[in-house]
Design a protein around this motif. Structure first.
Motif, PDB file in Angstrom:
ATOM      1  N   ARG A  18       0.906  -1.267   0.009  1.00 26.65           N
ATOM      2  CA  ARG A  18       0.005   0.038  -0.186  1.00 26.65           C
ATOM      3  C   ARG A  18       0.789   1.216  -0.107  1.00 26.65           C
ATOM      4  NH1 ARG A  18      -2.844  -2.958   4.195  1.00 26.65           N
ATOM      5  NH2 ARG A  18      -2.296  -1.515   5.460  1.00 26.65           N
ATOM      6  N   TYR A  19       1.783   1.175   0.994  1.00 28.75           N
ATOM      7  CA  TYR A  19       2.667   2.657   0.843  1.00 28.75           C
ATOM      8  C   TYR A  19       3.356   2.871  -0.474  1.00 28.75           C
ATOM      9  CZ  TYR A  19       6.724   5.300   2.428  1.00 28.75           C
ATOM     10  OH  TYR A  19       7.409   6.438   2.622  1.00 28.75           O
ATOM     11  N   HIS A  20       3.900   1.749  -0.935  1.00 21.69           N
ATOM     12  CA  HIS A  20       4.718   1.924  -2.240  1.00 21.69           C
ATOM     13  C   HIS A  20       3.983   1.666  -3.423  1.00 21.69           C
ATOM     14  CE1 HIS A  20       8.552   2.064  -0.368  1.00 21.69           C
ATOM     15  NE2 HIS A  20       8.357   0.982   0.192  1.00 21.69           N
ATOM     16  N   LYS A  21       2.469   1.701  -3.202  1.00 22.38           N
ATOM     17  CA  LYS A  21       1.486   1.372  -4.246  1.00 22.38           C
ATOM     18  C   LYS A  21       1.983   0.620  -5.320  1.00 22.38           C
ATOM     19  CE  LYS A  21      -0.146   6.015  -3.978  1.00 22.38           C
ATOM     20  NZ  LYS A  21       0.502   6.740  -2.961  1.00 22.38           N
ATOM     21  N   LEU A  22       2.369  -0.610  -4.852  1.00 22.54           N
ATOM     22  CA  LEU A  22       2.769  -2.050  -5.633  1.00 22.54           C
ATOM     23  C   LEU A  22       1.557  -2.536  -6.166  1.00 22.54           C
ATOM     24  CD1 LEU A  22       5.643  -3.326  -3.653  1.00 22.54           C
ATOM     25  CD2 LEU A  22       5.921  -1.797  -5.623  1.00 22.54           C
ATOM     26  N   LYS A  25       2.277  -8.524  -5.581  1.00 21.75           N
ATOM     27  CA  LYS A  25       3.322  -9.019  -4.445  1.00 21.75           C
ATOM     28  C   LYS A  25       4.763  -8.970  -4.959  1.00 21.75           C
ATOM     29  CE  LYS A  25       0.134 -12.043  -1.903  1.00 21.75           C
ATOM     30  NZ  LYS A  25      -0.122 -13.255  -1.584  1.00 21.75           N
ATOM     31  N   ARG A  26       4.828  -8.874  -6.318  1.00 19.53           N
ATOM     32  CA  ARG A  26       6.225  -8.944  -7.158  1.00 19.53           C
ATOM     33  C   ARG A  26       6.965  -7.850  -6.436  1.00 19.53           C
ATOM     34  NH1 ARG A  26       8.257 -11.565 -11.664  1.00 19.53           N
ATOM     35  NH2 ARG A  26       9.924 -10.454 -12.550  1.00 19.53           N
ATOM     36  N   GLY A  27       8.212  -7.856  -5.876  1.00 17.34           N
ATOM     37  CA  GLY A  27       9.207  -7.075  -5.464  1.00 17.34           C
ATOM     38  C   GLY A  27       8.910  -6.313  -4.019  1.00 17.34           C
ATOM     39  N   THR A  28       7.955  -7.179  -3.340  1.00 18.09           N
ATOM     40  CA  THR A  28       7.532  -6.473  -2.241  1.00 18.09           C
ATOM     41  C   THR A  28       8.720  -6.633  -1.288  1.00 18.09           C
ATOM     42  OG1 THR A  28       5.195  -6.993  -2.578  1.00 18.09           O
ATOM     43  CG2 THR A  28       5.879  -6.677  -0.109  1.00 18.09           C
ATOM     44  N   ASN A  29       9.289  -7.995  -1.191  1.00 17.03           N
ATOM     45  CA  ASN A  29      10.368  -8.400  -0.125  1.00 17.03           C
ATOM     46  C   ASN A  29      11.618  -7.384  -0.513  1.00 17.03           C
ATOM     47  OD1 ASN A  29       8.995 -10.406   0.702  1.00 17.03           O
ATOM     48  ND2 ASN A  29      10.325 -12.096   0.192  1.00 17.03           N
ATOM     49  N   ALA A  30      11.901  -7.137  -1.826  1.00 17.38           N
ATOM     50  CA  ALA A  30      12.976  -5.987  -2.141  1.00 17.38           C
ATOM     51  C   ALA A  30      12.661  -4.805  -1.504  1.00 17.38           C
ATOM     52  CB  ALA A  30      13.222  -6.067  -3.556  1.00 17.38           C
ATOM     53  N   ARG A  31      11.618  -4.173  -1.808  1.00 17.23           N
ATOM     54  CA  ARG A  31      11.204  -2.926  -1.155  1.00 17.23           C
ATOM     55  C   ARG A  31      11.117  -2.799   0.437  1.00 17.23           C
ATOM     56  NH1 ARG A  31      10.041   1.988  -3.748  1.00 17.23           N
ATOM     57  NH2 ARG A  31       9.292   1.342  -5.819  1.00 17.23           N
ATOM     58  N   ILE A  32      10.682  -4.020   1.106  1.00 13.44           N
ATOM     59  CA  ILE A  32      10.740  -3.896   2.649  1.00 13.44           C
ATOM     60  C   ILE A  32      12.491  -4.137   2.653  1.00 13.44           C
ATOM     61  CG2 ILE A  32      10.449  -5.494   4.456  1.00 13.44           C
ATOM     62  CD1 ILE A  32       7.771  -6.362   2.929  1.00 13.44           C
ATOM     63  N   ALA A  33      12.949  -4.689   2.259  1.00 12.93           N
ATOM     64  CA  ALA A  33      14.520  -4.885   2.538  1.00 12.93           C
ATOM     65  C   ALA A  33      15.266  -3.488   2.496  1.00 12.93           C
ATOM     66  CB  ALA A  33      15.181  -5.963   1.655  1.00 12.93           C
ATOM     67  N   LYS A  34      14.845  -2.703   1.351  1.00 12.57           N
ATOM     68  CA  LYS A  34      15.452  -1.421   0.852  1.00 12.57           C
ATOM     69  C   LYS A  34      14.922  -0.347   2.159  1.00 12.57           C
ATOM     70  CE  LYS A  34      15.938   2.120  -2.519  1.00 12.57           C
ATOM     71  NZ  LYS A  34      15.609   2.470  -3.640  1.00 12.57           N
ATOM     72  N   ASP A  35      13.641  -0.486   2.474  1.00 15.21           N
ATOM     73  CA  ASP A  35      13.318   0.345   3.678  1.00 15.21           C
ATOM     74  C   ASP A  35      13.833   0.197   4.698  1.00 15.21           C
ATOM     75  OD1 ASP A  35      11.221   1.341   1.726  1.00 15.21           O
ATOM     76  OD2 ASP A  35       9.738   0.119   2.618  1.00 15.21           O
ATOM     77  N   LEU A  36      14.346  -1.127   5.314  1.00 15.12           N
ATOM     78  CA  LEU A  36      15.093  -1.347   6.333  1.00 15.12           C
ATOM     79  C   LEU A  36      16.454  -1.520   6.247  1.00 15.12           C
ATOM     80  CD1 LEU A  36      12.646  -4.076   8.026  1.00 15.12           C
ATOM     81  CD2 LEU A  36      13.045  -1.619   8.868  1.00 15.12           C
TER      82      LEU A  36
END
Length: 142
Positions: A18-22, A25-36
Motif C-alpha cells: 500500500r505504501y509503495h503502491k505496488l 506481490k512481485r518486488g515486495t520483499n525487495a522494497r521492505i529490504a530497501k526500507d530497512l
C-alpha cells in the motif's frame, strides 16, 4: 513458529504494498529490504517463518508505513495509530515483541493484550525492561 508468525510478515507485506503502491506481490520483499537496509534473504526468512523481524524493525516499518507496531506485530486488529504511545507503552511494546522472539511464537491477540498490560505494570512500577522480559517469559511458559 505458528501461523500467527506468518501473519506478521503478511501484515508487513500488505502495508509495504500500500505504501509503495505496488500493483502485485512481485518486488515486495525487495522494497521492505530497501526500507530497512536489510537483505532480501532476511525478509524471505520472515516470509518462510524461519525468523521474526526485530522489535526495532517493526517500529521502523510501522512509522514509515503509517500503521501501528501492534498491528504489524499481529497483536491488534487496529491498523492505524489511535493515540500516541507514551514512553512506557513503547517500552512495553518492545518487551512484548522480545518475548515473542525469545519464545519463538506469537501469542494470540487476547493473550498479547494481557501480557502488554503486565509489562506496562512492571515498567510503571520502576522495573527494568529486562525484568519485564523475564517475567513475561515466565508467564508465556506456563
Amino acid at each position: 513458529m505458528d501461523d500467527d508468525t506468518n501473519d506478521v510478515y503478511e501484515r508487513i507485506a500488505d502495508a509495504a504494498r500500500r505504501y509503495h503502491k505496488l500493483p502485485s506481490k512481485r518486488g515486495t520483499n525487495a522494497r521492505i529490504a530497501k526500507d530497512l537496509q536489510l537483505t532480501t534473504a532476511a525478509i524471505s526468512r520472515w516470509a518462510s517463518k524461519k525468523s521474526l523481524p526485530s522489535a526495532e524493525n517493526i517500529d521502523r516499518l510501522a512509522e514509515l508505513y503509517g500503521v501501528s507496531p501492534e498491528y504489524l506485530a499481529g497483536v491488534s486488529e487496529i491498523e492505524g495509530r489511535p493515540y500516541q504511545l507514551d514512553s512506557i507503552e513503547k517500552m512495553a511494546t518492545s518487551v512484548l515483541w522480545k518475548v515473542a522472539i525469545y519464545a519463538k511464537d506469537m501469542p494470540s491477540a487476547d493473550r498479547a493484550a494481557e501480557l502488554f498490560e503486565l509489562a506496562v505494570e512492571i515498567l510503571r512500577a520502576g522495573g527494568a525492561e529486562s525484568d519485564a522480559v523475564g517475567r513475561l517469559l515466565q508467564e508465556v511458559s506456563r
